[in-house]
Structures are given as C-alpha cells and as structure tokens.
Design an enzyme around this catalytic site. Sequence first.
Site, PDB file in Angstrom:
ATOM      1  N   ASP A  33       0.825  -1.225   0.000  1.00  0.00           N
ATOM      2  CA  ASP A  33       0.000   0.000   0.000  1.00  0.00           C
ATOM      3  C   ASP A  33       0.854   1.268   0.000  1.00  0.00           C
ATOM      4  O   ASP A  33       0.352   2.366   0.180  1.00  0.00           O
ATOM      5  CB  ASP A  33      -0.951   0.010   1.203  1.00  0.00           C
ATOM      6  N   LYS A 198      14.012  38.057 -12.016  1.00  0.00           N
ATOM      7  CA  LYS A 198      12.816  37.237 -12.282  1.00  0.00           C
ATOM      8  C   LYS A 198      11.667  37.736 -11.421  1.00  0.00           C
ATOM      9  O   LYS A 198      11.850  38.038 -10.248  1.00  0.00           O
ATOM     10  CB  LYS A 198      13.135  35.785 -11.916  1.00  0.00           C
ATOM     11  N   THR A 230      11.059  22.936 -12.343  1.00  0.00           N
ATOM     12  CA  THR A 230      10.426  22.690 -13.649  1.00  0.00           C
ATOM     13  C   THR A 230      11.378  23.006 -14.799  1.00  0.00           C
ATOM     14  O   THR A 230      11.115  22.657 -15.938  1.00  0.00           O
ATOM     15  CB  THR A 230       9.185  23.579 -13.828  1.00  0.00           C
TER      16      THR A 230
END
Length: 300
Positions: A33, A198, A230
Amino acid sequence: MDIVVGPKDGFSERIAEYLNLTFVPLHRRVFPDREICPRIVDAIKGKSVLFVSRTSGADAFHPNRYLIELYLALTNLKSLGAKELNVLMPYFVYARQDKVFREGEVVSAKAVLDLLKNLGVKRFYTVTAHMQREEGKLRFYDEMECYTIDGFEEIGKYIKAKYNPENPLVLGPDLTASSGAETVAKVLGISESSALEKFRDRDTGATETKGELPELNGRDVIIVDDIAATGGTMSKAVSMCKEKGAGKIICAVVHPVLAQDCLNRIRNTGAEFIGCNTIESCISKVHVEKKIAEFIKQHS
Ligand code: R5P
C-alpha cells in the site's frame, strides 16, 4: 558523533568514510500500500547519530515520502536508545516556502525544522539552503543548531576541471542566484558575474525574466542557480543568452529537483545540464560529500 545512519546509496557511506565513522544502513521496506517501514538492525544504544536524508529525482520526486521516512527513522533511532540525533538533509525539502507569500499559507520550511526539533534533533545540516546562500549558521531558525553548506564552490571546481572555459559569462537566472554566480566566477578566476531579474506571479506561479545581457558573439555562458525544479527559470535564461549569440551554454544547479519535464526542457535548448549529488539523479555529477564532511567536522 559515533555513527552515520542512512540508506545504502553510496552517498551516506561516503559521508561516513570522510568523517571516519561507522556506517549503519537504513533498510527501506515498502509495503504494497506504499507505506514504509525504515528498519535499523545494528546496535544504536548510547550512540551519537548523524542521520542522512537524501532525496532522489530518479523516479517521481516525492518530498513527502522522504519526510515521513525521516520522521519514522528518527523515532526509531530514539526508541533504539540513540544518545544524540543529528540530521544531514543535503536538499532541504519544503524550504522554498520560507515565508507566508499569500494569506493563509504555512511557512513549511519552519514546520520541517520544528518537526526535527520536537524529535530532539541537536544539529541540522543542509547544502545551499534556499533562504540563505551564504555558508554558516542558518539565520532563518534559531531554535536548533542549523547550518547551510555552500554547494556553488564545488560546481565551480567541477566546471573548471571538466570544461576549463575561457572567459565565460557566469550568470544567475535571477537576483537570488547572484552570490552563487559570484562564487563560481571566483573559482574560475573571473572577476565579474551577472544576474537577470525574475518576477513571479504569486497566484499563478508564472514568471517573467528581465535584464540586460551584453552581446555574446560565441562566448560561453555558465548559468548557475540553487534549484532546477520545472526548468522554467533556466530555460528562459538560456533563450536570452542564445538571442545574444552565446556559444556553449552550461546550466549548473546545486539541487537537481527535476520536476515534471525539467530534464528534457533544458536539454532541448541544447545546453549542457549538470547538478550536485545533493539529490540523486542522472545529472548529479558534482560530488559534495567531502565538502559536507569537512564542514561537519568543524561544526559538531
Ligand atoms: C527560485 O527562487 C529558485 O532560486 C529557482 O530559480 C527556482 O526554484 C527554479 O524553479 P524552476 O526550475 O521551476 O523555474
């Protein structure tokens, strides 16, 4: 410290070796599990322990899994009679949420450190903490001994040995990366480095990168940052460098988190992509175990 406890991943063993301490393996059992049962079979009673919690980007990256393993393993070590608990978490999971950015949010970096403190941890070590790039005591949290160890110097040494670039531009893709860029430039013997700016939309997470770059006309560029998650921040910086005519581009990060399609996103730009082995991944070429061990010897 008497022993190093950690998974058999090569990293924990090398930390033990450089510290001249005995390595005790953490056996990882995963039930069907997906619940986990970290097991330690060696004698722990009366020992001062350094527990190594190193994450992996090899499969899907699950910071939650490592946190629960850390919690269960420390609870286990306490019940087995450990005299003192110290934690090495080369990549500090949940550290990016180091303040309340939007009303109603939790400061997860503090919550993680509170968890460790409440388990009786004496010292916490990490590499290039997101909230403090300068090596030394972590100013973010004063309720436990916390330290951050610089990873950029090792990146600089690796790039010098492997590529020995001639007069490259060393660039931070945002302003918080400027001290890392300075460190890498210094190792490469370059007096100047640069950084872009940024801006992040706190609601959507979307970012915009701005800044002036010189004409590059075939010049090599090394883009350095603490994290590639990312890959959005890095790939934007790569595009801006290419527009200015950059030659070879190397993207180097301390922590290759490699979320989503990060690896392809950066590799598809044509840039080389390397990281430190604070996280296990296919680009973790820069080894930081020796540096960590030297630091721990001086701060324990
Ligand atoms: C942000 O402040 C960090 O220093 C990194 O630039 C950021 O975490 C990178 O994230 P991503 O790869 O998702 O753009």
